[in-house]
Design a protein around this motif. Structure first.
Motif, mmCIF file in Angstrom:
data_model
loop_
_atom_site.group_PDB
_atom_site.id
_atom_site.type_symbol
_atom_site.label_atom_id
_atom_site.label_comp_id
_atom_site.label_asym_id
_atom_site.label_seq_id
_atom_site.Cartn_x
_atom_site.Cartn_y
_atom_site.Cartn_z
ATOM 1 N N HIS A 192 0.844 -1.305 -0.060
ATOM 2 C CA HIS A 192 0.142 0.038 -0.079
ATOM 3 C C HIS A 192 0.821 1.266 0.051
ATOM 4 O O HIS A 192 0.664 2.192 -0.806
ATOM 5 N N HIS A 224 -4.907 -7.531 -2.930
ATOM 6 C CA HIS A 224 -5.296 -6.405 -2.638
ATOM 7 C C HIS A 224 -5.062 -5.123 -3.940
ATOM 8 O O HIS A 224 -4.597 -4.342 -3.709
ATOM 9 N N GLU A 237 -10.285 -0.913 -3.732
ATOM 10 C CA GLU A 237 -9.354 -2.024 -3.469
ATOM 11 C C GLU A 237 -10.159 -3.379 -3.402
ATOM 12 O O GLU A 237 -11.035 -3.503 -2.756
#
Length: 283
Positions: A192, A224, A237
């Motif tokens: 992320h 993800h 997401e």
């Protein structure tokens, strides 16, 4: 306001290209049915196969590759831009290309990109990867015109090299991409933050379709899949590592707005690095 409905397809590719094509086709159709005009699949869509002999048995040239043939037909049928995040292609001389190919709504090839940075690492959990032993690295970064946007191409490990994405942004990309097969260990630690950082520092959308889960060859990937806006906000997401589709509407004017607020691309300056004389100590 110019808008683009974009989708990222999350997969759990196995060792059979035919089986993976069937899954890809179903998920791409789902994305198109939800209005997506640009659809991206993950790195190694065609097969995840760590056994070199097994990979060699299924390798085809680009002209003969069944994944790319199916993708071309699908893009034409659905009238969409279909970005195969990558698949393994016979590059000749015993080497393989980790190649992204983007198809236009007519099924024709808009462009291709071979992954530049090779994943040669040794991880704490005993995983060891040497992509350079199998894959020939690319040498050319690539930007394509896609549905009124400028798309900069990257693949997986490329995301750790900010200069590549900076060069793409400076050359006019307003959407960046890094379709991936991130390992679970590195994904949990860095996925992320790396994706958001590349979007923020370049004031660009970033779309990264991902592989997820435990694969047939035994490896585990993080999943993800993400779509991130130019301010670094996650606007779509995938939930964990299960196969599926995420869709978001990209307001392309947001790129200009983000770059006007934080004009770091324009404010960058040339500089040199003084590392001091070797072995010298401070005064």
């Amino acid at each position: 306001m110019a808008e683009l409905v974009a989708a990222a397809v999350q997969m759990r590719s196995g060792v059979s290209p035919e089986a993976n094509i069937a899954v890809m086709t179903e998920l791409v159709r789902d994305a198109a049915s939800r209005g997506a005009r640009y659809v991206q699949t993950p790195e190694m869509t065609g097969a995840i196969q760590k056994d070199r002999a097994g990979l060699k048995r299924i390798l085809k040239t680009e002209a003969e590759d069944p994944v790319l043939r199916a993708a071309s037909d699908l893009a034409r049928e659905l009238g969409i831009c279909l970005h195969i995040g990558s698949t393994a292609i016979d590059a000749g001389d015993g080497m393989t290309a980790n190649r992204a190919v983007v198809f236009g709504p007519d099924g024709g090839v808009l462009g291709r990109y071979d992954k530049i940075h090779m994943f040669d690492v040794d991880l704490d959990n005993g995983e060891s990867w040497r992509e350079s032993a199998v894959y020939r690295p690319g040498e050319v970064a690539r930007i394509l015109d896609v549905e009124g946007a400028r798309l900069g191409l990257g693949i997986c490990y490329d995301i750790r090299f900010p200069q590549l994405f900076r060069d793409l942004a400076l050359a006019g990309a307003d959407i960046l991409s890094a379709p991936a097969a991130f390992t679970r260990q590195t994904g949990e630690a860095h996925w992320h933050v790396l994706q958001r950082a590349r979007a923020i520092e370049n004031g660009a959308f970033l779309i990264s379709a991902a592989q997820g889960g435990r694969h047939e060859d035994g490896r585990e990937t993080y999943g993800h899949s993400l779509i991130i806006d130019p301010w670094g906000r996650v606007i779509a997401e995938a939930d964990g590592d299960e196969p599926g589709v995420i869709v978001a509407t990209l307001a392309l004017d947001a790129v200009k707005a983000a770059r006007a607020k934080i004009p770091n691309l324009r404010n960058a300056r040339q500089y040199s690095v003084d590392a001091g004389a070797k072995g010298a100590h401070g005064a």
